[in-house]
Scaffold this active site. Structure first.
Site, mmCIF file in Angstrom:
data_model
loop_
_atom_site.group_PDB
_atom_site.id
_atom_site.type_symbol
_atom_site.label_atom_id
_atom_site.label_comp_id
_atom_site.label_asym_id
_atom_site.label_seq_id
_atom_site.Cartn_x
_atom_site.Cartn_y
_atom_site.Cartn_z
ATOM 1 C CG ASP A 160 -1.701 -1.292 1.389
ATOM 2 O OD1 ASP A 160 -2.070 -1.883 0.365
ATOM 3 O OD2 ASP A 160 -1.919 -1.708 2.535
ATOM 4 C CD GLU A 200 -9.106 -2.012 -0.958
ATOM 5 O OE1 GLU A 200 -9.264 -2.105 0.272
ATOM 6 O OE2 GLU A 200 -8.726 -2.967 -1.660
#
Length: 535
Positions: free
Chosen positions: A13, A191
């Site tokens: 991420d 997301e």
């Protein structure tokens, strides 16, 4: 040349931030403490770990968090003369709910003491903070829908119910209207939103398709921050869905314009290997961080070389060679725990280990499978082929409830461990404990008979070669193989419960446990991590 991945091993991420001629990438740490890894570079080729900001209870306490919960998808930014870090502490993985609490902290320097956090909300996970050019700050977050199929805005997955936007300030928190500004592309599972602004457009980058092999970086834009947002002509900027190259599972990144005038985009990625039988796809190194050059065309981002698949190797902005892989050898004799090590969940490390002149003392606490307090100090596996060694110089177990040794570890149902313990009828002995992906009950297996040990120090070693591993031990003589070859591929994202079930990566390290509650200590004198072929 830049070689992908640029951050080896579990570094997922990636939030990409530029401050002048300095570049930073913040990555998720999930249940590993301290929270969030921040790497720094001045050439985009070589990166150095410089900070783990969430290092005290006021900022983070994950005791009780299930596996693969904790810190999801931080966002690092710079504005008003300071760094800002947005992060989520996720308290539940399985079932309808996530219980994801969102915070913001700040610091004048990247490696300083970050301030006590502002609590923001708990509406979803993977939020970010956008600093607009008028000085206003905007909190961008996905919204989690627990109600089930047919109730959400994106038919691909009801739980991921779009991206919320609301103004935020340190003084007033969230203020003004909140609006769902983007429901996502047909890929779904939308997301990790990041907003940025260029040439009069607001751009919204999201991650879609889940954390597995359908993952993607999605891009949309609008003339108004409130939308409506139109999708990129290809929906996605980066994706390896349906391909069979060495780089897979690409998605979740952020764009930066460099001070050299070109443009780069980070992304997470996986490098799968087959299992011991030559079948399947397993990523023991977890989700790593890659980078690719991008260009602007018609006010949209595109990979410079075209298509959606990033390259393994690409020209860097400056003529710098990547550093060669080297052995990492630590002799414990005081000082602080070396930075390549982390532990699990607790903000009270003094209860599970201490550094002293005799070495690293692990204080036996709960079991190796505990979600609360376990004495496990480990470092990331960064290579498919490596050897790790340690030495226990002092440990006198009095029962089979006390054990200490060397482990290859992913989570409570994916690990192997060679442990010094006390076996009835034998006394001090070496035991081999394994949990090779036994989901959901995490039942233990014992692949080898215990081996009697003499008093005194015990050296332990593990050799990992792709999908197989072998433990060894010695007490003053030659290394002796202990137990059979074990399945190393199961200690991976896909091992056990499979794709989408785990999100971290393999670790190797030292562990001590004392389920009797007597806190028996084990002293380790050293730890070596040697990539195959390294000096």
């Amino acid at each position: 040349m830049i070689q992908n991945p640029i951050l080896l091993g579990f570094n997922a991420d990636p939030s990409f931030c530029r401050v002048g001629e300095d570049y930073y990438i913040a990555t998720s740490t999930f249940e590993w403490y301290p929270g969030v890894q921040i790497h720094h570079s001045r050439d985009l080729v070589n990166w150095e770990l410089v900070s783990r900001p969430l290092n005290r209870a006021a900022l983070l306490d994950m005791r009780g968090n299930p596996d693969s919960c904790g810190i999801w998808a931080p966002c690092l930014s710079y504005a008003d003369g300071k760094f800002w870090l947005v992060y989520t502490d996720v308290k539940r993985l399985d079932g309808a709910f996530k219980d994801a609490h969102n915070y913001i902290t700040a610091c004048d320097t990247i490696d300083g003491e970050w301030c006590d956090p502002w609590y923001v909300n708990s509406s979803g996970f993977d939020p970010s903070l956008f600093h607009d050019d008028d000085g206003r700050k905007w909190f961008v977050n996905m919204v989690w829908n627990h109600r089930g199929p047919g109730t959400g805005g994106n038919p691909a997955n009801a739980s991921f119910d779009g991206i919320l936007l609301q103004e935020w300030s340190p003084e007033g928190g969230l203020t003004g209207p909140v609006k769902n500004v983007y429901k996502g592309s047909p890929r779904g599972l939308t997301e990790a939103p990041h907003l940025f602004k260029r040439n009069g457009y607001y751009y919204l980058t999201t991650a879609e398709g889940g954390t597995g092999y359908d993952h993607a970086v999605t891009l949309a834009r609008s003339r108004d921050i409130w939308g409506p947002y139109e999708d990129h002509p290809e929906h996605h900027v980066i994706s390896t869905k349906g391909t069979d190259g060495p780089i897979q599972r690409t998605g979740h990144g952020q764009w930066v314009e460099t001070h050299w005038g070109n443009h780069f985009h980070t992304f997470l990625m996986g490098r799968p290997i087959p299992g011991p039988d030559g079948t399947g796809r397993y990523c023991p190194l977890g989700r790593e961080t890659g980078i690719e050059e991008v260009v602007w065309r018609d006010d949209w981002l595109w990979l410079k070389e075209g298509g959606l698949v990033p390259r393994q190797e690409l020209p860097g902005p400056v003529d710098v060679a990547p550093k060669a892989r080297e052995a990492v050898r630590h002799s414990f004799g005081g000082g602080e725990l070396p930075m390549d090590f982390q532990w699990l969940r607790t903000p009270e490390p003094e209860r599970i280990f201490r550094m002293g002149p005799e070495g690293l003392s692990l204080i036996g606490r709960e079991s190796i499978g505990s979600w609360f307090e376990q004495a496990l100090v480990a470092r990331r596996q960064e290579d498919f082929d490596y050897t790790a060694e340690t030495e226990i110089t002092a440990f006198a177990p009095e029962s089979y409830q006390q054990a200490a040794g060397l482990t290859t570890y992913y989570n409570r149902h994916k690990f192997h461990a060679a442990l010094v313990s006390d076996e009835p009828g034998i006394g001090r002995a070496l035991v081999l404990m394994s949990c090779p992906g036994n989901w959901p009950d995490a039942q233990l297996e014992w692949p080898a008979e215990p081996v009697a040990l003499e008093d005194g120090p015990v050296e332990l070693k593990v050799e990992v070669r792709g999908a197989v591993q072998q433990f060894f031990y010695r007490q003053g003589g030659d290394w002796v193989a202990f137990g059979p070859e074990l399945n190393a591929a199961v200690i991976s994202d896909e091992g056990g419960r499979g794709e989408h079930g785990s999100f971290t990566g393999a670790f190797v390290g030292m562990v001590a446990m004392d389920t009797s509650g007597m806190a028996k200590e084990a002293v380790f004198s050293r730890f070596d991590y040697v990539p195959e072929g390294a000096a």
